[in-house]
Design an enzyme around this catalytic site. Structure first.
Site, PDB file in Angstrom:
ATOM      1  N   LYS A  88      -4.606 -10.340   7.851  1.00  0.00           N
ATOM      2  CA  LYS A  88      -3.872  -9.261   8.514  1.00  0.00           C
ATOM      3  C   LYS A  88      -3.404  -9.701   9.908  1.00  0.00           C
ATOM      4  O   LYS A  88      -3.797 -10.750  10.399  1.00  0.00           O
ATOM      5  CB  LYS A  88      -4.737  -7.998   8.560  1.00  0.00           C
ATOM      6  CG  LYS A  88      -5.179  -7.519   7.151  1.00  0.00           C
ATOM      7  CD  LYS A  88      -4.040  -6.938   6.337  1.00  0.00           C
ATOM      8  CE  LYS A  88      -4.269  -6.873   4.835  1.00  0.00           C
ATOM      9  NZ  LYS A  88      -5.282  -5.986   4.342  1.00  0.00           N
TER      10      LYS A  88
HETATM   11  C1  LIG Z   1      -5.996  -5.213   3.120  1.00  0.00           C
HETATM   12  C2  LIG Z   1      -5.688  -3.824   2.711  1.00  0.00           C
HETATM   13  C3  LIG Z   1      -6.681  -2.840   2.603  1.00  0.00           C
HETATM   14  C4  LIG Z   1      -8.130  -3.155   2.710  1.00  0.00           C
HETATM   15  O1  LIG Z   1      -8.480  -3.729   3.910  1.00  0.00           O
HETATM   16  P1  LIG Z   1      -9.958  -4.355   4.087  1.00  0.00           P
HETATM   17  O2  LIG Z   1     -10.101  -4.468   5.563  1.00  0.00           O
HETATM   18  O3  LIG Z   1      -9.938  -5.677   3.401  1.00  0.00           O
HETATM   19  O4  LIG Z   1     -10.918  -3.406   3.475  1.00  0.00           O
HETATM   20  C5  LIG Z   1      -6.296  -1.552   2.319  1.00  0.00           C
HETATM   21  N1  LIG Z   1      -5.017  -1.221   2.118  1.00  0.00           N
HETATM   22  C6  LIG Z   1      -4.033  -2.137   2.175  1.00  0.00           C
HETATM   23  C7  LIG Z   1      -2.615  -1.713   1.957  1.00  0.00           C
HETATM   24  C8  LIG Z   1      -4.341  -3.471   2.458  1.00  0.00           C
HETATM   25  O5  LIG Z   1      -3.368  -4.395   2.485  1.00  0.00           O
END
Ligand SMILES: *Cc1c(COP(=O)(O)O)cnc(C)c1O
Length: 390
Positions: A192
């Site tokens: 991210k």
């Molecule tokens: C990555 C992601 C999540 C989950 O995030 P985590 O921190 O890995 O739990 C939820 N929604 C979307 C759209 C994502 O891309």
């Protein structure tokens, strides 16, 4: 127009979504380790404060993932069994799983194929007398049409929980994504835009929602429990409900603090790469991302191209294989939710009922878009795409 460099494969595999880690993160993690305080403490508190300020949000609570953030937001929203939550058919499975974990029933709506975001008309069409919330996902970093979605929520008295996993830098009509609804949930997973390895944050508008989430995130222990190992003496805690183990560690916040300080510079670098892709891939028979709408800021988390086999002479899955053979890591965001067997069996969902999400799920490919990419990396990606499609 194949360049000579494109004829040979890169030597090193280009990892998709590799984070850009600087010496500041390394120093802060080392300091954290030497301090002996690894768990939830002062660095988490500072990260919450700085993230909340960056997002102009009154309250921010750090947790250990966006999945946890979504789960707790839905519990704090007071969802009960049988309540329906409308979300998008094109998202990561965690969005839907969090609704299920909260005991509610997910209901999918289709997307606008140009923006890949929830189509407000389809959201409204799927409202029943059991609908309690809307869970929009700002897909790839592009803001959802929040004016329309908030108007629907007001008309039907629904809670709004924004999935901002892609949308840390996203703005809509001047306001940060995650501050329109009752809750905004963010991810600091490795791929991210702000990476802690694992981590998440919930923004809330109401102080009592933030307080409830803090209690739920740490076993259901009374609020002061977050400070119970600090140097102002032992404090008894009381368990007020059956909570979860979702707290963030100082070790994670140590990374996040410095990632956050570079968030704008990294965003500008990704925008530069984005423009380079737009320019260099424009003549190919692929669909490139739509331009950002006026008075919005796209978070530029994912650069997705659509590979239509009829136009490109190669299917999406073969394109993925060819990119991997060229030593370039690519992603798929995402197969539509109804393609997965669990949801088919549990909810009876079928992909053709969500035609736009289904088609995009079958055609989409995400190209590397990390701030850490070099000019050479970007040139390699462009050359490989051009070679495969020529
Ligand atoms: C990555 C992601 C999540 C989950 O995030 P985590 O921190 O890995 O739990 C939820 N929604 C979307 C759209 C994502 O891309």
């Amino acid at each position: 127009m194949v360049q000579t460099t494109s004829l040979k494969r890169r030597e090193r595999f280009l990892v998709f979504g590799a984070p850009a880690i600087g010496p500041e993160e390394i120093a802060e993690v080392t300091e954290c380790l030497r301090s002996g305080w690894l768990g939830t403490g002062p660095k988490v508190a500072r990260f919450e404060e700085e993230f909340g300020r960056y997002q102009q949000a009154p309250h921010a609570v750090a947790v250990n993932s966006c999945t946890a953030a979504l789960h707790l937001a839905m519990l704090a929203a007071g969802l009960a069994p049988g309540d329906e939550v409308i979300t998008t058919a094109l998202t990561f499975c965690a969005t839907v799983n969090a609704i299920v974990h909260a005991g509610a029933t997910p209901v999918l709506a289709d997307i606008d194929p140009a923006t890949m975001n929830l189509d407000p008309r389809d959201v409204e069409a799927r409202i029943t007398d059991r609908t309690r919330a809307i869970l929009p996902v700002h897909f790839a970093g592009r803001p959802c049409p929040m004016d329309d979605l908030m108007a629907i929520a007001r008309r039907h008295e629904l809670k709004v929980i924004e999935d901002c996993a892609h949308a840390i830098e996203t703005r809509y009509h001047g306001r940060p994504a995650g501050t329109f609804g009752d809750f905004g949930c963010f991810s600091f997973y490795v791929t991210k835009n702000v990476a802690c390895g694992e981590g998440g944050m919930v923004l809330t508008q109401m102080e009592e929602d933030a307080a409830r989430i803090k209690v739920l995130a740490l076993h259901g222990m009374s609020k002061d429990a977050w400070q119970r190992f600090s140097d102002d003496g032992y404090k008894h805690y009381f368990v007020t409900e059956c909570g979860f183990k979702y707290n963030m560690m100082d070790l994670q916040a140590a990374i996040g603090l410095h990632q956050l300080r570079r968030v704008e510079a990294n965003w500008r670098r990704r925008r530069e790469i984005w423009r380079c892709y737009d320019k260099q891939l424009r003549d190919l028979p692929v669909t490139l991302p739509a331009a950002a709408a006026e008075n919005t800021r796209h978070g530029r988390h994912l650069y997705t191209v659509l590979i239509d086999e009829a136009a490109c002479g190669i299917g999406r899955d073969r394109f993925l294989e060819a990119m991997t053979r060229a030593n370039i890591g690519v992603g798929v965001h995402y197969l539509s939710i109804p393609e997965h067997p669990y949801y088919q069996q549990r909810f009876g969902w079928r992909p053709p009922a969500y035609p736009h999400a289904r088609r995009i799920g079958l055609q989409t490919v995400s190209l590397p878009l990390s701030a850490g990419l070099t000019e050479g990396d970007v040139a390699d990606v462009i050359a490989a795409v051009r070679r495969i499609l020529n």
